[in-house]
Design a protein around this motif. Structure first.
Motif, mmCIF file in Angstrom:
data_model
loop_
_atom_site.group_PDB
_atom_site.id
_atom_site.type_symbol
_atom_site.label_atom_id
_atom_site.label_comp_id
_atom_site.label_asym_id
_atom_site.label_seq_id
_atom_site.Cartn_x
_atom_site.Cartn_y
_atom_site.Cartn_z
ATOM 1 N N ARG A 1 0.888 -1.167 0.000
ATOM 2 C CA ARG A 1 0.000 0.000 0.000
ATOM 3 C C ARG A 1 0.923 1.212 0.000
ATOM 4 N NH1 ARG A 1 -4.021 2.714 3.344
ATOM 5 N NH2 ARG A 1 -5.683 3.069 1.854
ATOM 6 N N ILE A 2 0.876 1.983 -1.089
ATOM 7 C CA ILE A 2 1.850 3.050 -1.327
ATOM 8 C C ILE A 2 1.172 4.411 -1.354
ATOM 9 C CG2 ILE A 2 3.542 3.956 -2.969
ATOM 10 C CD1 ILE A 2 3.817 1.027 -4.002
ATOM 11 N N LEU A 3 1.749 5.355 -0.632
ATOM 12 C CA LEU A 3 1.345 6.751 -0.733
ATOM 13 C C LEU A 3 2.371 7.450 -1.611
ATOM 14 C CD1 LEU A 3 -0.634 8.982 0.215
ATOM 15 C CD2 LEU A 3 1.101 9.588 1.875
ATOM 16 N N LEU A 4 1.943 7.981 -2.729
ATOM 17 C CA LEU A 4 2.812 8.643 -3.696
ATOM 18 C C LEU A 4 2.598 10.147 -3.620
ATOM 19 C CD1 LEU A 4 4.659 8.753 -6.226
ATOM 20 C CD2 LEU A 4 2.603 8.349 -7.599
ATOM 21 N N ALA A 5 3.684 10.892 -3.429
ATOM 22 C CA ALA A 5 3.642 12.357 -3.461
ATOM 23 C C ALA A 5 4.567 12.829 -4.574
ATOM 24 C CB ALA A 5 4.067 12.941 -2.116
ATOM 25 N N GLU A 6 3.987 13.372 -5.613
ATOM 26 C CA GLU A 6 4.740 13.828 -6.804
ATOM 27 C C GLU A 6 3.985 15.014 -7.380
ATOM 28 O OE1 GLU A 6 6.771 14.852 -9.672
ATOM 29 O OE2 GLU A 6 7.641 12.957 -8.989
ATOM 30 N N ASP A 7 4.649 16.173 -7.491
ATOM 31 C CA ASP A 7 3.953 17.373 -7.941
ATOM 32 C C ASP A 7 3.725 17.425 -9.449
ATOM 33 O OD1 ASP A 7 6.798 17.749 -8.056
ATOM 34 O OD2 ASP A 7 6.478 19.890 -8.351
ATOM 35 N N ASP A 8 4.483 16.665 -10.225
ATOM 36 C CA ASP A 8 4.288 16.621 -11.672
ATOM 37 C C ASP A 8 3.150 15.645 -11.976
ATOM 38 O OD1 ASP A 8 4.630 15.360 -14.375
ATOM 39 O OD2 ASP A 8 6.217 16.879 -14.518
ATOM 40 N N GLU A 9 2.039 16.188 -12.475
ATOM 41 C CA GLU A 9 0.837 15.367 -12.669
ATOM 42 C C GLU A 9 1.044 14.204 -13.627
ATOM 43 O OE1 GLU A 9 -3.795 15.749 -14.138
ATOM 44 O OE2 GLU A 9 -2.661 17.579 -13.735
ATOM 45 N N SER A 10 1.718 14.433 -14.741
ATOM 46 C CA SER A 10 1.917 13.346 -15.697
ATOM 47 C C SER A 10 2.822 12.259 -15.110
ATOM 48 C CB SER A 10 2.466 13.862 -17.026
ATOM 49 O OG SER A 10 3.714 14.492 -16.841
ATOM 50 N N MET A 11 3.867 12.652 -14.380
ATOM 51 C CA MET A 11 4.736 11.678 -13.714
ATOM 52 C C MET A 11 3.962 10.917 -12.645
ATOM 53 S SD MET A 11 7.659 10.202 -13.330
ATOM 54 C CE MET A 11 9.076 11.101 -13.900
ATOM 55 N N ARG A 12 3.114 11.618 -11.898
ATOM 56 C CA ARG A 12 2.311 10.981 -10.845
ATOM 57 C C ARG A 12 1.388 9.916 -11.439
ATOM 58 N NH1 ARG A 12 0.493 15.390 -8.869
ATOM 59 N NH2 ARG A 12 -1.594 15.355 -9.751
ATOM 60 N N ARG A 13 0.720 10.256 -12.530
ATOM 61 C CA ARG A 13 -0.171 9.281 -13.188
ATOM 62 C C ARG A 13 0.616 8.091 -13.717
ATOM 63 N NH1 ARG A 13 -2.721 13.777 -15.919
ATOM 64 N NH2 ARG A 13 -1.588 13.067 -17.754
ATOM 65 N N PHE A 14 1.756 8.366 -14.329
ATOM 66 C CA PHE A 14 2.618 7.335 -14.908
ATOM 67 C C PHE A 14 3.098 6.359 -13.832
ATOM 68 C CE2 PHE A 14 6.927 6.226 -16.662
ATOM 69 C CZ PHE A 14 6.477 5.500 -17.757
ATOM 70 N N LEU A 15 3.604 6.898 -12.726
ATOM 71 C CA LEU A 15 4.102 6.061 -11.629
ATOM 72 C C LEU A 15 2.968 5.266 -10.981
ATOM 73 C CD1 LEU A 15 6.609 8.532 -9.939
ATOM 74 C CD2 LEU A 15 7.152 6.598 -11.433
ATOM 75 N N SER A 16 1.839 5.927 -10.769
ATOM 76 C CA SER A 16 0.682 5.235 -10.174
ATOM 77 C C SER A 16 0.262 4.051 -11.016
ATOM 78 C CB SER A 16 -0.509 6.199 -10.027
ATOM 79 O OG SER A 16 -0.252 7.179 -9.075
ATOM 80 N N LYS A 17 0.137 4.279 -12.314
ATOM 81 C CA LYS A 17 -0.302 3.218 -13.221
ATOM 82 C C LYS A 17 0.696 2.052 -13.223
ATOM 83 C CE LYS A 17 -3.118 1.856 -16.519
ATOM 84 N NZ LYS A 17 -4.384 1.284 -16.133
ATOM 85 N N ALA A 18 1.979 2.361 -13.280
ATOM 86 C CA ALA A 18 2.997 1.304 -13.299
ATOM 87 C C ALA A 18 2.952 0.467 -12.021
ATOM 88 C CB ALA A 18 4.378 1.921 -13.482
ATOM 89 N N LEU A 19 2.828 1.137 -10.880
ATOM 90 C CA LEU A 19 2.788 0.421 -9.603
ATOM 91 C C LEU A 19 1.497 -0.386 -9.460
ATOM 92 C CD1 LEU A 19 4.376 3.197 -7.414
ATOM 93 C CD2 LEU A 19 5.367 0.949 -7.874
ATOM 94 N N GLU A 20 0.391 0.168 -9.916
ATOM 95 C CA GLU A 20 -0.872 -0.569 -9.875
ATOM 96 C C GLU A 20 -0.818 -1.791 -10.794
ATOM 97 O OE1 GLU A 20 -3.585 2.592 -10.834
ATOM 98 O OE2 GLU A 20 -3.668 3.269 -8.742
#
Length: 120
Positions: A3-22
């Motif tokens: 269960r990961i809490l991701l804090a990233e201010d760059d929206e495209s990077m945040r979506r990219f990382l979230s999707k990869a981890l999911e």
């Protein structure tokens, strides 16, 4: 699964990382600001905090320090393109925090998450 809490201010990077981890089977809750992520950490339990170091308002180092105070068992991983510049010597990062420098391959991120979970 982590269960990961991701804090990233760059929206495209945040979506990219979230999707990869999911896609790798992890549950991800993400925020674009450190103070918002900190608010969620006060309410919920996570296995890993994955945070960019350089963010406006509350940076990742401060977020990690506050998160470690809330939950000393929380594993912390920093992602940054500015590690050498961003680490303020007056603000100590939590001990045992991992740093993954941008650019990195998604398989490296997933492998680091898996290593952190295996060490638990």
């Amino acid at each position: 699964m982590a269960r990961i809490l991701l804090a990233e201010d760059d929206e495209s990077m945040r979506r990219f990382l979230s999707k990869a981890l999911e896609n790798a089977g992890h549950e991800v809750v993400s925020f674009g600001k450190g103070d918002e992520a900190h608010g969620r950490l006060k309410q919920d339990i996570f296995d890993i905090l994955l945070t960019d170091i350089v963010m406006p308002e509350m940076d990742g180092i401060e977020l990690a320090r506050l998160a470690a105070e809330l939950d000393p068992t929380l594993k912390i991983m920093f992602i940054t393109g500015f590690a050498a510049v961003a680490l303020n010597p007056e603000v100590a990062a939590p001990r045992d925090a991992k740093v993954l420098s941008k650019p990195f391959h998604l398989r490296d991120l997933v492998a680091e998450v898996d290593r952190l979970m295996a060490a638990a």
